[in-house]
Scaffold this motif. Structure first.
Motif, PDB file in Angstrom:
ATOM      1  N   THR A   1       0.845  -1.193   0.000  1.00 56.45           N
ATOM      2  CA  THR A   1       0.000   0.000   0.000  1.00 56.45           C
ATOM      3  C   THR A   1       0.881   1.243   0.000  1.00 56.45           C
TER       4      THR A   1
ATOM      5  N   HIS B   1      -8.901   4.691  -3.433  1.00 54.13           N
ATOM      6  CA  HIS B   1      -7.789   3.803  -3.772  1.00 54.13           C
ATOM      7  C   HIS B   1      -7.804   3.370  -5.238  1.00 54.13           C
TER       8      HIS B   1
ATOM      9  N   THR C   1      -6.396  -0.052  -7.223  1.00 54.57           N
ATOM     10  CA  THR C   1      -5.802  -1.367  -7.008  1.00 54.57           C
ATOM     11  C   THR C   1      -5.259  -1.905  -8.324  1.00 54.57           C
TER      12      THR C   1
ATOM     13  N   GLY D   1     -11.959   2.492   4.589  1.00 52.59           N
ATOM     14  CA  GLY D   1     -11.847   1.051   4.812  1.00 52.59           C
ATOM     15  C   GLY D   1     -12.585   0.256   3.758  1.00 52.59           C
ATOM     16  N   GLU D   2     -12.951  -0.938   4.136  1.00 55.31           N
ATOM     17  CA  GLU D   2     -13.596  -1.844   3.189  1.00 55.31           C
ATOM     18  C   GLU D   2     -15.075  -1.487   3.073  1.00 55.31           C
ATOM     19  N   THR D   3     -15.559  -1.352   1.866  1.00 56.98           N
ATOM     20  CA  THR D   3     -16.974  -1.029   1.692  1.00 56.98           C
ATOM     21  C   THR D   3     -17.660  -2.138   0.903  1.00 56.98           C
TER      22      THR D   3
ATOM     23  N   SER E   1     -22.494   2.531  -1.943  1.00 53.88           N
ATOM     24  CA  SER E   1     -21.420   1.777  -1.296  1.00 53.88           C
ATOM     25  C   SER E   1     -21.455   2.108   0.190  1.00 53.88           C
TER      26      SER E   1
ATOM     27  N   GLY F   1     -20.212   1.487   4.320  1.00 53.29           N
ATOM     28  CA  GLY F   1     -19.153   1.020   5.207  1.00 53.29           C
ATOM     29  C   GLY F   1     -19.719   0.361   6.448  1.00 53.29           C
TER      30      GLY F   1
ATOM     31  N   THR G   1     -19.064  -3.986   7.053  1.00 56.18           N
ATOM     32  CA  THR G   1     -17.823  -4.714   7.316  1.00 56.18           C
ATOM     33  C   THR G   1     -17.219  -4.203   8.618  1.00 56.18           C
TER      34      THR G   1
ATOM     35  N   ASP H   1     -14.110  -3.686   9.216  1.00 59.54           N
ATOM     36  CA  ASP H   1     -13.115  -2.697   8.847  1.00 59.54           C
ATOM     37  C   ASP H   1     -13.781  -1.344   8.593  1.00 59.54           C
ATOM     38  N   GLY H   2     -14.890  -1.390   7.856  1.00 62.86           N
ATOM     39  CA  GLY H   2     -15.623  -0.164   7.552  1.00 62.86           C
ATOM     40  C   GLY H   2     -16.113   0.518   8.821  1.00 62.86           C
TER      41      GLY H   2
END
Lengths: 515, 322
Positions: free
Chosen positions: A34, A198, A200, B168-170, B177, B179, B182, B184-185
């Motif tokens: 990252t 981000h 990827t 974070g992860e969505t 989308s 959050g 998750t 993490d979200g």
């Protein structure tokens, strides 16, 4: 209340454990890398923007016509070799057997298409490139002849930041799609891009230059430098660009992080009005202003020493920057008393009214440096006013020559003095591109002639000599006051990566590997 | 009631027209948008002139404005200069991140601000309540970026418990989308939501306390006490309900403001939301996005105001709009 708090701590612990176990399962090369970059990627079109961070990141997906070594030396890319047939004509031999990520083969047509698109595509930001080309002929599927409108000995270097696009793919999608997706021949394939969050990428195992060592790479824009550094310190990112000077000490004391620095290609300077009638048209005034500035003190106090003084408009070294003069020292050393005397001699014992147009949101430390410059000039008796503004106004005013005294900067992307001089020193052509950044209307027929002659020279040595002559004249006339070259500083997790910083700031993941 | 709403909606159009016109006027002074299209580096005067002509930027400002309006009425708001995507998509993409953050922050603010405010009014001499009141002063006076950075330093860097930046992860559900789904979200919400909530929490706390103190001194509350009604019932039904009207106004207004202009919080935490979009496009002179963005925010804030006014009626039956 107690129960609730305990359950939250519990949740955090469980997530941490899951995260750690998850991380342990990855083999080292499968560990995603990252990278925290300092600004968002503007769009995914390799010619849709000219922001270094964007094009440097896209370069993982799109190969260029040519590549550069980390030091800046031009080496073959998709163009395997080239010849200069005459002053205007270049013959490119395209590397064979290369396929795009979608399976299309790379041919000379794609290179022709890419060059033409620079001026045909209306949202291109590389119009100059296409407009300087007279015609392009595809000789055979792997040979291309390019005729430029005027002699340009650095033509290969000048197109190096362009990524080569697939004709079929680009033409079969609309502008919005091409600006939000990416497909090239490069070492990494596009996986997902969420703007401001981000990008990827995944390794292209079939890459012609060899399979990249790191499988998955995530680029995360984090524009606030303090947050970017906190993300590095907390381990959320592995590598960051533009480590803030204030954090340097913390990195040096930490066993978890390390830093890598390298003088950048960026030159910071002060530009001024040369038109008759302005005090700064008098060389004695310019010299006095130059002598007023204690650059060592400025660098130590504001940059903690992480910058180097400069004396010309390109950063060097001479091997990478034709025209850079290693023997050109500071022509007018720091001498505030001498400066006062010169001002009096020029007829301005009490100074004159002038405003420094600066910027506060573009470069590290920009506003502080502007403030320091103002103070130095006030000390020799010039009552300088300071006008710092956002970059959205600053650059437009310079290009439109609406400023008399400004804080300027140039990062030489072609690694060539002629380019820098074309933009900042050669006589301004209101209708064309020459002198586009020469907001002070500096004009010296000798300099113009030397640059033009250098561009027509066929031997590299002769050309370099001519460029160095032009450089010397312009600097002796104090076309601008060169200030300093900032160091580019990267921060990374200690002992994690083999990372070589690049002079062009491109963050190329295929040049990195885990230790 | 219906005529009232209709009139307010008509007024809304006037507001939008004025807002968009002011935006257009201001852009004259915000730098040259042509550089956003042609780039700083490689464009010469010819290229810039051609782009100006193509986009009609050579025309007087009122001509540009009417062209924009007539296109907007057909639902065409144009392409972003730098992102080369339809402006509406650019803005719509950022709504989930910001809306979720603001909902979490507002919930935190209402919950803690409300409870602490009532407690501070009902038991003013209790030590913890005094502390909360004192703390609220900090909440109001601390600049957001400082709070954000301090939280990052403590919880992300020193303790390593929470992430410092990003969303974070969505999970994507249709166009949205989220959050929330998750772990993490959810963790990524904590620091930015607290930062964003703090100022509002402090304000709600002080407002609720002040209103409650006033209402509690009214005769009808004294009668309620005298009747021997249970404590909780007096506080909730008789006092709090009447103390809430100004609170609803503040929460409503702040909700709209946080939605559109949480620039500092979103920048400090690299939250990919609307505030970050605004600052980014301002830097890049991407005027189509800025104009539509500000109109969109004017629309949202106007609707929230309307909802707040209707909310008054529900809270206090004496208020009526006929």
């Amino acid at each position: 209340m107690k129960v609730r708090r305990r359950s939250i701590v519990g949740l955090v612990l469980v997530l941490l454990v899951v995260g750690l176990v998850g991380a342990g399962v990855f083999a080292q090369s499968d560990r995603p890398l990252t990278i925290g970059i300092e600004t968002t990627i503007v769009n995914m079109d390799p010619m849709g923007n000219a922001v270094i961070t964007s094009i440097g990141t896209l370069r993982n997906i799109y190969d260029g016509f040519f590549e550069r070594t980390p030091e800046g030396e031009l080496i073959p890319g998709l163009v395997e070799s080239y010849e200069r047939l005459d002053q205007l004509t270049w013959r490119f031999h395209v590397r064979q057997g290369i396929t795009y990520h979608n399976g299309n083969p790379l041919t000379a047509d794609d290179l022709k298409f890419t060059l033409e698109r620079t001026s045909r595509y209306e949202r291109s930001q590389y119009h100059e490139v296409g407009l300087a080309i007279d015609s392009i002929t595809v000789v055979d599927p792997y040979t291309l002849d390019i005729v430029t409108t005027s002699p340009n000995p650095i033509f290969p270097g000048s197109i190096y930041s362009l990524g080569v696009m697939d004709k079929e793919w680009t033409e079969s999608h609309d502008a919005t799609y091409v600006s939000t997706h990416a497909m090239g021949t490069g070492p990494y394939k596009f996986v997902e891009w969420i703007a401001e969050d981000h990008l990827t990428l995944e390794a292209n195992d079939a890459y012609w230059g060899g399979k990249p060592a790191i499988t998955t790479v995530i680029y995360r824009p984090i524009s606030d430098e303090t947050t970017r550094f906190a993300s590095l310190e907390s381990g959320e990112i592995d590598l960051m660009t533009f480590l803030p000077v204030e954090s340097m000490e913390r990195v040096e004391r930490s066993s978890k992080m390390e830093l890598v620095s390298k003088p950048s290609q960026r030159v910071m300077f002060l530009g001024f009005e040369h038109s008759p009638g302005f005090p700064t048209a008098d060389i004695r005034v310019r010299q006095a202003m130059y002598m007023a500035i204690d650059i060592e003190e400025l660098i130590n106090e504001i940059w903690n020493g992480y910058a180097v003084p400069c004396t010309q408009l390109v950063a060097g070294p001479a091997e990478a920057n034709p025209g850079y003069d290693p023997d050109l020292g500071r022509l007018f050393p720091y001498d505030p008393e001498g400066a006062k005397a010169l001002l009096a001699e020029a007829g301005y014992p009490d100074g004159f009214e002038i405003t420094l147009d600066g910027v506060f949101d573009r470069y590290p430390k920009d506003e502080q440096v502007c403030l320091a410059v103002t103070t130095y000039l006030r000390k020799i008796g010039i009552p300088v006013l300071l006008n710092v503004r956002s970059r959205s106004i600053h650059f437009g005013e310079i290009q439109n020559a609406e400023t008399d005294f400004w804080f300027g900067s140039w990062r030489e992307q072609a690694f060539d003095l002629a380019e820098a001089f074309f933009a900042h020193v050669m006589t301004r052509d209101p209708a064309g591109a020459q002198g586009g950044w020469n907001a002070g209307w500096y004009s010296n027929a000798d300099v113009d002639r030397l640059i033009t002659e250098a561009n027509a020279a066929l031997s590299a040595d002769e050309r370099t000599t001519l460029l160095m002559q032009a450089n010397r004249i312009a600097m002796e006339e104090i076309v601008v006051i060169p200030l300093y070259v900032p160091l580019d500083i990267w921060g990374l997790q200690a002992g994690l990566l083999n990372f070589t910083p690049r002079a062009d700031m491109f963050m190329l993941a295929d040049e990195m590997s885990y230790k | 009631m219906i005529t009232y709403i209709a009139r307010r909606i008509a007024e809304l159009f006037v507001v939008l027209a004025v807002v968009s016109f002011i935006c257009f006027g201001i852009f004259q002074y915000l730098g040259d948008p042509i550089l956003a299209i042609t780039g700083y580096r490689y464009a010469n005067a010819q290229v810039k002139a051609a782009a100006r002509l193509r986009l009609g930027l050579d025309k007087p400002i009122y001509v540009q404005y009417f062209r924009f309006l007539s296109k907007a009425f057909r639902g065409d708001f144009g392409l972003s200069y730098t992102k080369i995507r339809p402006v509406l998509n650019v803005i719509a993409d950022r709504i989930p991140a910001t809306l979720e953050l603001v909902v979490v922050a507002t919930s935190i603010a209402i919950l803690f601000g409300g409870v602490l405010g009532v407690m501070a009014a009902v038991r003013p001499h209790f030590m913890l309540n005094r502390l909360a009141l004192l703390g609220s002063l900090f909440g109001i006076s601390m600049p957001t970026f400082l709070v954000g950075l301090l939280l990052i330093m403590l919880f992300a860097v020193t303790l390593g418990w929470l992430p410092a930046s990003g969303r974070g992860e969505t999970v994507r559900i249709g166009f949205w989308s989220t959050g929330f789904l998750t772990g993490d979200g959810l963790l990524h919400f904590v620091l930015p939501a607290i930062t964003l909530a703090l100022h509002q929490l402090a304000m709600i706390l002080r407002l609720v306390r002040a209103e409650m103190l006033e209402v509690l001194s009214h005769d009808y509350v004294r009668s309620a006490w005298a009747k021997g009604l249970p404590r909780v019932r007096v506080i909730r039904k008789h006092a709090l309900r009447n103390a809430l009207i100004p609170v609803v106004t503040v929460v409503g207004l702040q909700f709209g403001e946080m939605l559109g202009f949480s620039i500092v919080t979103e920048t400090v935490f690299q939250w990919p939301g609307l505030g970050k979009l605004l600052i980014d496009t301002l830097y890049r002179n991407d005027s189509p996005v800025i104009v539509v963005y500000i109109m969109f925010m004017a629309l949202i804030i106007s609707f929230i105001n309307l909802a707040v006014d209707i909310g008054y009626g529900l809270l206090d039956p004496r208020i009526c709009y006929d």
